[in-house]
Design a protein around this motif. Structure first.
Motif, PDB file in Angstrom:
ATOM      1  N   ASN A 218       0.715  -1.475   0.118  1.00  0.00           N
ATOM      2  CA  ASN A 218      -0.056   0.679   0.304  1.00  0.00           C
ATOM      3  C   ASN A 218       0.746   1.181   0.008  1.00  0.00           C
ATOM      4  OD1 ASN A 218      -2.837  -1.561   0.530  1.00  0.00           O
ATOM      5  ND2 ASN A 218      -2.103  -1.555   2.216  1.00  0.00           N
ATOM      6  N   SER A 219       1.595   1.623  -0.584  1.00  0.00           N
ATOM      7  CA  SER A 219       3.115   1.912  -0.453  1.00  0.00           C
ATOM      8  C   SER A 219       2.279   3.278  -1.149  1.00  0.00           C
ATOM      9  CB  SER A 219       4.579   1.902  -1.479  1.00  0.00           C
ATOM     10  OG  SER A 219       5.055   1.041  -0.301  1.00  0.00           O
ATOM     11  N   ALA A 220       1.992   3.031  -2.174  1.00  0.00           N
ATOM     12  CA  ALA A 220       0.783   4.166  -3.602  1.00  0.00           C
ATOM     13  C   ALA A 220      -0.294   5.363  -2.581  1.00  0.00           C
ATOM     14  CB  ALA A 220       0.276   3.754  -4.610  1.00  0.00           C
ATOM     15  N   SER A 221      -0.838   4.582  -1.577  1.00  0.00           N
ATOM     16  CA  SER A 221      -1.883   5.267  -0.790  1.00  0.00           C
ATOM     17  C   SER A 221      -1.103   5.721  -0.091  1.00  0.00           C
ATOM     18  CB  SER A 221      -2.439   4.100  -0.112  1.00  0.00           C
ATOM     19  OG  SER A 221      -3.513   3.280  -1.139  1.00  0.00           O
ATOM     20  N   VAL A 222      -0.207   5.401   0.927  1.00  0.00           N
ATOM     21  CA  VAL A 222       0.634   6.727   1.917  1.00  0.00           C
ATOM     22  C   VAL A 222       1.086   7.648   1.506  1.00  0.00           C
ATOM     23  CG1 VAL A 222       2.054   6.533   3.734  1.00  0.00           C
ATOM     24  CG2 VAL A 222       1.193   4.378   3.105  1.00  0.00           C
ATOM     25  N   VAL A 223       1.581   7.865   0.459  1.00  0.00           N
ATOM     26  CA  VAL A 223       1.732   8.602  -0.798  1.00  0.00           C
ATOM     27  C   VAL A 223       1.003   9.628  -1.526  1.00  0.00           C
ATOM     28  CG1 VAL A 223       3.319   9.634  -2.727  1.00  0.00           C
ATOM     29  CG2 VAL A 223       4.147   7.910  -1.888  1.00  0.00           C
ATOM     30  N   LYS A 224      -0.506   9.317  -1.822  1.00  0.00           N
ATOM     31  CA  LYS A 224      -1.095   9.462  -2.246  1.00  0.00           C
ATOM     32  C   LYS A 224      -2.282  10.722  -1.268  1.00  0.00           C
ATOM     33  CE  LYS A 224      -1.784   7.095  -6.087  1.00  0.00           C
ATOM     34  NZ  LYS A 224      -2.012   6.697  -7.060  1.00  0.00           N
ATOM     35  N   SER A 225      -2.264   9.663   0.314  1.00  0.00           N
ATOM     36  CA  SER A 225      -2.339  10.345   1.288  1.00  0.00           C
ATOM     37  C   SER A 225      -2.394  12.144   1.666  1.00  0.00           C
ATOM     38  CB  SER A 225      -2.229   9.390   2.491  1.00  0.00           C
ATOM     39  OG  SER A 225      -1.212   9.876   3.231  1.00  0.00           O
ATOM     40  N   PHE A 226      -0.933  12.415   1.296  1.00  0.00           N
ATOM     41  CA  PHE A 226      -0.437  13.800   0.852  1.00  0.00           C
ATOM     42  C   PHE A 226      -0.968  15.007   0.086  1.00  0.00           C
ATOM     43  CE2 PHE A 226       2.430  11.043   3.329  1.00  0.00           C
ATOM     44  CZ  PHE A 226       2.668  11.684   5.034  1.00  0.00           C
ATOM     45  N   GLN A 227      -1.476  15.722   1.253  1.00  0.00           N
ATOM     46  CA  GLN A 227      -2.637  16.937  -0.109  1.00  0.00           C
ATOM     47  C   GLN A 227      -1.417  17.971   0.232  1.00  0.00           C
ATOM     48  OE1 GLN A 227      -4.957  15.904  -1.710  1.00  0.00           O
ATOM     49  NE2 GLN A 227      -4.946  14.304  -1.231  1.00  0.00           N
ATOM     50  N   ASP A 228       0.392  17.944  -0.425  1.00  0.00           N
ATOM     51  CA  ASP A 228       0.803  19.263  -0.220  1.00  0.00           C
ATOM     52  C   ASP A 228       1.617  19.040  -2.341  1.00  0.00           C
ATOM     53  OD1 ASP A 228       3.795  20.777  -1.037  1.00  0.00           O
ATOM     54  OD2 ASP A 228       3.403  20.219   1.504  1.00  0.00           O
ATOM     55  N   LYS A 229       1.355  20.195  -2.668  1.00  0.00           N
ATOM     56  CA  LYS A 229       1.634  20.196  -4.853  1.00  0.00           C
ATOM     57  C   LYS A 229       3.136  20.276  -4.445  1.00  0.00           C
ATOM     58  CE  LYS A 229       1.705  25.401  -3.667  1.00  0.00           C
ATOM     59  NZ  LYS A 229       1.464  26.745  -4.067  1.00  0.00           N
ATOM     60  N   ARG A 230       3.902  19.811  -3.764  1.00  0.00           N
ATOM     61  CA  ARG A 230       5.946  19.836  -3.718  1.00  0.00           C
ATOM     62  C   ARG A 230       5.556  18.742  -4.426  1.00  0.00           C
ATOM     63  NH1 ARG A 230       7.092  23.076   1.308  1.00  0.00           N
ATOM     64  NH2 ARG A 230       5.635  21.658   2.000  1.00  0.00           N
ATOM     65  N   ILE A 231       4.669  17.274  -3.802  1.00  0.00           N
ATOM     66  CA  ILE A 231       4.846  16.313  -3.894  1.00  0.00           C
ATOM     67  C   ILE A 231       3.840  15.643  -5.335  1.00  0.00           C
ATOM     68  CG2 ILE A 231       3.778  13.674  -3.171  1.00  0.00           C
ATOM     69  CD1 ILE A 231       3.886  14.933  -0.430  1.00  0.00           C
ATOM     70  N   ARG A 232       5.352  14.887  -6.263  1.00  0.00           N
ATOM     71  CA  ARG A 232       4.787  14.188  -7.142  1.00  0.00           C
ATOM     72  C   ARG A 232       4.867  12.457  -6.839  1.00  0.00           C
ATOM     73  NH1 ARG A 232       7.373  16.312 -11.800  1.00  0.00           N
ATOM     74  NH2 ARG A 232       9.025  16.572 -11.446  1.00  0.00           N
ATOM     75  N   TYR A 233       4.417  12.020  -7.225  1.00  0.00           N
ATOM     76  CA  TYR A 233       4.082  10.932  -7.724  1.00  0.00           C
ATOM     77  C   TYR A 233       4.044  10.141  -8.435  1.00  0.00           C
ATOM     78  CZ  TYR A 233       2.658   5.821  -6.822  1.00  0.00           C
ATOM     79  OH  TYR A 233       2.455   4.485  -6.987  1.00  0.00           O
ATOM     80  N   ILE A 234       4.920   9.061  -9.130  1.00  0.00           N
ATOM     81  CA  ILE A 234       5.736   8.645 -10.292  1.00  0.00           C
ATOM     82  C   ILE A 234       4.847   7.165 -10.834  1.00  0.00           C
ATOM     83  CG2 ILE A 234       6.536   8.216 -12.835  1.00  0.00           C
ATOM     84  CD1 ILE A 234       7.573  11.418 -11.418  1.00  0.00           C
TER      85      ILE A 234
END
Length: 159
Positions: free
Chosen positions: A44-60
């Protein structure tokens, strides 16, 4: 000072990626982007990352090819002039980026800087100090060949 890109290769680190992200978000220097390249995680790594609401974070997301491939894709997508590699289970101390920025401003013709770091062993944090006490690496390749500088994730910045 220009934008710093922090590149994090991620593979099945749902148990620790939240702390890693928080250590970046808690930096005293705020002009950065956090590029997290998920190398085909099956947890569930993707879910953890996507739970952050900060525009400086980009998920690829990409198919699994290993951390080097993930880092390379992160660099390819980075917007910053300076790159810091950080592993998904490592933490940045709060003033890390600020210290790097001070070095960059004081030495504009240098393209690589390093910092000390802590290694956790037997439940104890042990400091590691580079050969370069002031963090200035004038010739990164030569320094690496002569074993004076071994770039460590979270403890080096590259132009």
């Amino acid at each position: 000072m220009s934008l710093i890109s922090i590149i994090v290769p991620l593979y099945n680190k749902e148990h620790c990626i939240e702390k890693t992200i928080c250590s970046v978000l808690n930096q005293t220097y705020k002009k950065y982007e956090l590029v997290i390249v998920d190398d085909g995680s099956t947890d569930n790594s993707a879910s953890v990352v996507k739970s952050f609401q900060d525009k400086r974070i980009r998920y690829i997301y990409k198919n699994n090819e290993g951390p080097s491939s993930a880092r390379n894709l992160g660099v390819k997508n980075a917007l910053g002039q300076w790159i810091v590699f950080l592993d998904a289970d490592d933490l940045l101390l709060p003033h890390t980026l600020e210290v790097f920025c001070q070095l960059i401003n004081e030495h504009p013709n240098i393209n690589c800087f390093c910092s000390n770091f802590l290694v956790k062993a037997n439940g104890k944090n042990t400091p590691f100090t580079h050969f370069y006490k002031k963090g200035i690496v004038k010739d990164a390749f030569k320094s690496w060949v002569f074993h004076r500088f071994m770039p460590r994730a979270g403890a080096a910045i590259f132009n």
